[in-house]
Design a protein around this motif. Structure first.
Motif, PDB file in Angstrom:
ATOM      1  N   THR A 648      43.681  54.232  39.345  1.00  0.00           N
ATOM      2  CA  THR A 648      44.054  52.962  38.684  1.00  0.00           C
ATOM      3  C   THR A 648      42.854  52.488  37.880  1.00  0.00           C
ATOM      4  OG1 THR A 648      45.537  52.395  40.480  1.00  0.00           O
ATOM      5  CG2 THR A 648      44.842  50.600  39.030  1.00  0.00           C
ATOM      6  N   VAL A 649      43.076  52.211  36.612  1.00  0.00           N
ATOM      7  CA  VAL A 649      41.964  51.848  35.717  1.00  0.00           C
ATOM      8  C   VAL A 649      42.291  50.558  34.974  1.00  0.00           C
ATOM      9  CG1 VAL A 649      41.170  54.216  35.392  1.00  0.00           C
ATOM     10  CG2 VAL A 649      42.904  53.274  33.868  1.00  0.00           C
ATOM     11  N   LEU A 686      37.401  52.608  29.799  1.00  0.00           N
ATOM     12  CA  LEU A 686      38.094  52.551  31.080  1.00  0.00           C
ATOM     13  C   LEU A 686      37.130  52.228  32.224  1.00  0.00           C
ATOM     14  CD1 LEU A 686      40.289  55.757  30.672  1.00  0.00           C
ATOM     15  CD2 LEU A 686      40.975  53.397  30.206  1.00  0.00           C
ATOM     16  N   VAL A 687      37.617  51.415  33.160  1.00  0.00           N
ATOM     17  CA  VAL A 687      36.864  51.099  34.372  1.00  0.00           C
ATOM     18  C   VAL A 687      37.768  51.387  35.556  1.00  0.00           C
ATOM     19  CG1 VAL A 687      35.707  49.309  35.715  1.00  0.00           C
ATOM     20  CG2 VAL A 687      35.510  49.319  33.224  1.00  0.00           C
ATOM     21  N   ILE A 688      37.262  52.235  36.463  1.00  0.00           N
ATOM     22  CA  ILE A 688      38.072  52.599  37.639  1.00  0.00           C
ATOM     23  C   ILE A 688      38.178  51.393  38.579  1.00  0.00           C
ATOM     24  CG2 ILE A 688      38.197  54.092  39.664  1.00  0.00           C
ATOM     25  CD1 ILE A 688      36.748  56.235  38.066  1.00  0.00           C
ATOM     26  N   ILE A 689      39.408  51.085  38.996  1.00  0.00           N
ATOM     27  CA  ILE A 689      39.653  50.006  39.962  1.00  0.00           C
ATOM     28  C   ILE A 689      39.841  50.637  41.320  1.00  0.00           C
ATOM     29  CG2 ILE A 689      41.180  48.116  40.622  1.00  0.00           C
ATOM     30  CD1 ILE A 689      41.951  47.844  37.682  1.00  0.00           C
ATOM     31  N   GLU A 690      38.993  50.228  42.271  1.00  0.00           N
ATOM     32  CA  GLU A 690      39.058  50.799  43.611  1.00  0.00           C
ATOM     33  C   GLU A 690      40.297  50.280  44.326  1.00  0.00           C
ATOM     34  OE1 GLU A 690      37.166  53.070  44.792  1.00  0.00           O
ATOM     35  OE2 GLU A 690      35.709  53.133  43.141  1.00  0.00           O
ATOM     36  N   THR A 691      41.136  51.160  44.844  1.00  0.00           N
ATOM     37  CA  THR A 691      42.337  50.779  45.605  1.00  0.00           C
ATOM     38  C   THR A 691      42.402  51.619  46.858  1.00  0.00           C
ATOM     39  OG1 THR A 691      43.671  52.402  44.427  1.00  0.00           O
ATOM     40  CG2 THR A 691      43.617  50.194  43.510  1.00  0.00           C
ATOM     41  N   PRO A 692      43.099  51.131  47.874  1.00  0.00           N
ATOM     42  CA  PRO A 692      43.250  51.949  49.092  1.00  0.00           C
ATOM     43  C   PRO A 692      43.888  53.281  48.741  1.00  0.00           C
ATOM     44  CG  PRO A 692      44.006  49.707  49.458  1.00  0.00           C
ATOM     45  CD  PRO A 692      43.764  49.832  47.999  1.00  0.00           C
TER      46      PRO A 692
END
Length: 791
Positions: A648-649, A686-692
């Motif tokens: 998810t970015v 783009l910036v990676i969004i940390e998700t479970p």
């Protein structure tokens, strides 16, 4: 208060000035009889009246007492049921009119503050007796005229008089216009003699006109005859005149009776209006010299701030500060003649007299005065030739009288105490007198030239020195009173300035005791130190003022920069909002086209879809080139290797969220799915969004479908309790999902409440191109608590 002090301090001139502000003779008499009071409660009442009247003058304007007449004698006649004349009744009507005007003035600003001032009840207790004043003005037109309609009897009599008069003049006109008799008349006119109408006939023709001769001219050539034909008519006129007078007497008696029945109210109005005239005279007088209400005490404290002698020119008078009764009870003022010592002395005495008379004083707010039982003064040269008294004897007689009558609560004022005799003995007497007063705790202010008194003040507890400043350079007094420093006589300096030779001045100095020389030198040093300190204080004050101005300018500059900064940010936000709106419209358009293609696959072809994709890509590239500084400060530190399918970015350029669907290509571009849009984007955007971590199978499903979320969308969304911003953001994402799920009608639940949330959502829906229509719910759909949207 003793009359001699009132005369010496020129209190009578204050009274004369006050009297000029009173309108009625009664109030003027009150002003003339005004004397200082000793009762603190009464003094406070008088001061409060003056203050409240002054406030009303400043907020409501002036109240005219021009209609206030002296009806004292008329009131006494009414008391015994006596009849009044025309003028007396008119004066009563004028007073009642004044009472009505004053009552209206008193209630014109009927707020809480005015309702509690000392004058409100006086105004409200006035009884205008409008019925009586209207009746007086209806019946009496002026001091010489009663109205015809004053009574039916008077109207009938005057009508008969008019008819009779016309008949009489017609008869006489026939005679004087008879052509056959023109030569018999001296003048062709009708005249009156002894209250009867006559015709002028030449002496030789008097027998040609039977009638009564009433008069003849001084030459004897003309006689004035009342013809027999008009005798009866003249008699009727005379009788009607008597009837008219009788009717007028009845009218006046009737009006007097009506006034007598209201005797007490008329008397009350008269006395109250007189008091108000007197009070407003004090207020107008105070306004003329910008007077303020002194704060009274019974502790013997006097603190006059910037007091201005009221009898001096207000444009040139120098204000003085006078303190007495706290740190010291006795103030000794020294310095050269014409230096203002006596003015300071009189200012203190006159302020005391004025304040205790209920008058404001020309000083700053917060000035304090003590309520003294009496004020004693010995001021000026009162040599008595008749009593063979010298100046010294005259002064000493006054001092003896004062010493015999002083009490602890009296104020004593001495001008040049001990003067007019041998300086050594005079100084000794002055010190003895002042010591006695100081021992009794009596408040006292004295002027002197004696150096011994300066030393006495410096060495005696409860006694303080003061001086009136004198500029030796210009030989002019400044009239400033300086407490704490004794004054110099400056005799040598003044003499030298005027041209006396240095030899004579030096010889004079050798004749002075060395101790006195040292003392004068000390005073000179103190004076120089004081001036230096004052210069330093002035410079410090100037620096403070400059610092304050610099601080204000810096603050203004800071405020200006803050305003500019706020404006720049506002402009940036507005531009960003416009860009986002444009991007949203682009996305909406693409979604609609995509929906058409999915609904009608035969209309879709690869080349058309590719052209649309290129247009979107070009638009995004233009946005990145044109407004890089307007985008959010978020930056990417990732490389192409960091991205893998399913991540998810956050897409910086579009300020939206997407999912990576494939690893980076050979050029380092990464394929990102954003709703129905798929685009190749560089790693820097783009910036990676940390998700479970998600289940791999689920990730795979999402990647394959791209619209898995849309498949499970509900036909309604609940935004109850949210703010407008929160709700519109959620609705925006929901409608995107609804479009992808091919929902044509959805329901937004926002509740009724104040209507603000509903209005905000409707404003948002109006701007969306893919919203065909929207309406409030009907019965059974949720009514005004929901909005039905067609896509």
């Amino acid at each position: 208060m003793n009359l001699r002090t009132l005369r010496l301090l020129e209190y009578n001139k204050i009274v004369e000035m006050l009297t000029s502000y009173a309108a009625s003779p009664m109030a003027k008499r009150k002003c003339e009889r005004l004397k200082p009071r000793k009762d603190p409660v009464l003094i406070q009442t008088l001061q409060q009246e003056t203050r409240d009247a002054l406030i009303r003058l400043n907020t409501q304007g002036n109240l005219s007492f021009a209609g206030l007449r002296d009806i004292g004698a008329s009131i006494k006649r009414l008391e015994v049921q006596g009849a009044l004349g025309i003028k007396e009744l008119l004066d009563i009507g004028s007073v009642l009119d004044m009472a009505l005007s004053a009552r209206q003035y008193g209630s014109s600003d009927d707020n809480e503050e005015k309702a509690h001032d000392s004058l409100y009840s006086r105004f409200m207790e006035l009884v205008p007796l409008e019925h009586l004043s209207q009746e007086i003005h209806r019946c009496i037109l002026s001091e010489s005229e009663i109205a015809d309609d004053a009574s039916s009897g008077l109207k009938a009599v005057r009508r008969n008089k008019k008819l009779t008069n016309e008949k009489l003049h017609n008869q006489l006109n026939k005679l004087v216009t008879d052509q056959s008799k023109q030569t018999m008349f001296q003048d062709n006119l009708i005249t009156m003699r002894n209250g009867r109408y006559c015709i002028p006939v030449k002496q030789e023709y008097k027998n040609s006109f039977p009638g009564m001769i009433h008069d003849q001219s001084s030459s004897g050539n003309t006689v004035f005859i009342e013809p027999l034909a008009v005798v009866n008519l003249n008699n009727q006129l005379k009788e009607l005149d008597n009837q008219e007078l009788a009717e007028i007497e009845k009218i006046l008696e009737n009006l007097s009776a009506q006034a007598a029945s209201e005797y007490e109210n008329i008397k009350f109005d008269f006395e109250t209006l007189t008091d108000l005239d007197f009070i407003f005279a004090r207020a107008n007088f105070a306004r003329s010299y910008k007077g303020t209400e002194p704060i009274f005490n019974t502790d013997g404290i006097v603190d006059i701030k910037q007091g201005r002698h009221p009898l001096l020119d207000k444009h040139t008078v120098v204000p003085v500060d006078i303190k007495l009764g706290e740190d010291y009870n006795l103030l000794i003022i020294t310095g050269p003649n014409t230096g203002g010592k006596t003015v300071s002395l009189k200012t203190l005495g006159l302020f005391t007299l004025m304040g205790q008379s209920g008058l404001h004083i020309p000083a700053l707010d917060g000035s304090r005065l003590n309520v003294f039982d009496d004020v004693f003064a010995d001021i000026g040269d009162e040599q008595s030739i008749e009593q063979s008294l010298s100046t010294f004897s005259s002064h000493m007689s006054n001092v003896v009288y004062i010493m015999n009558h002083v009490t602890p609560n009296t104020l004593c004022l001495f001008d040049e105490l001990g003067g007019g005799t041998d300086p050594v003995e005079g100084a000794a007497l002055a010190i003895a007198i002042l010591s006695s007063l100081n021992d009794q705790g009596i408040r006292c202010m004295a002027t002197t030239h004696y150096s011994e008194l300066k030393l006495f003040a410096m060495s005696t507890p409860g006694v303080q020195n003061a001086s009136c400043e004198f500029d030796v350079a210009t030989l002019m007094p400044t009239y400033r009173l300086i407490i704490g420093i004794p004054g110099k006589s400056n005799a040598f300096a003044i003499s030298k300035k005027l041209g006396l030779s240095d030899d004579i001045i030096e010889r004079a100095k050798t004749n002075i005791d060395s101790n006195k020389v040292d003392f004068e030198t000390l005073l000179s040093d103190l004076e120089n130190s004081r001036k230096e300190i004052e210069r330093d204080k002035a410079e410090i004050a100037r620096f403070k003022e400059e610092a304050r101005q610099l601080k204000e300018r810096a603050k203004a500059k800071d405020d200006e920069l803050s305003a500019k900064k706020a404006q720049i940010l506002a402009d940036a936000r507005e531009e960003a909002a416009d860009i986002l709106e444009e991007a949203k419209e682009m996305a909406d358009s693409a979604i609609k086209k995509y929906n058409k293609w999915t609904t009608n696959p035969h209309k879709a072809d690869a080349s058309t879809m590719e052209n649309e994709r290129k247009k979107l890509r070009t638009k995004m590239d233009d946005y990145r080139k044109m407004t890089p500084e307007k985008r959010k400060s978020m930056t990417s530190h990732h490389t192409a290797k960091d991205f893998k399918a399913g991540d998810t970015v956050h897409v910086i350029s579009m300020d939206t969220t997407g999912t990576v669907t494939a690893p980076a290509d050979s050029k380092g571009n990464i394929k990102v799915q954003m709703g129905i849009l798929s685009s190749l984007l560089p790693a820097s955007d783009l910036v990676i969004i940390e998700t479970p971590k998600q289940n791999n199978a689920q990730v795979s499903i999402n990647n394959k479908r791209g619209m898995g979320k849309a498949l499970n969308i509900q036909p309604e969304i609940n935004v109850l309790g949210m703010t407008v911003a929160e709700a519109t953001s959620l609705v925006d994402r929901y409608l995107d999902d609804a479009m992808m799920a091919h929902l044509h009608k959805v329901r937004i639940i926002h509740g009724k409440g104040t209507g603000a949330l509903r209005k905000g959502i409707h404003d948002y829906l109006r701007k969306q191109s893919y919203v065909k229509s929207f309406r409030l719910g009907e019965y059974g759909e949720g009514e005004a608590g929901v909005t039905i949207v067609e896509l």
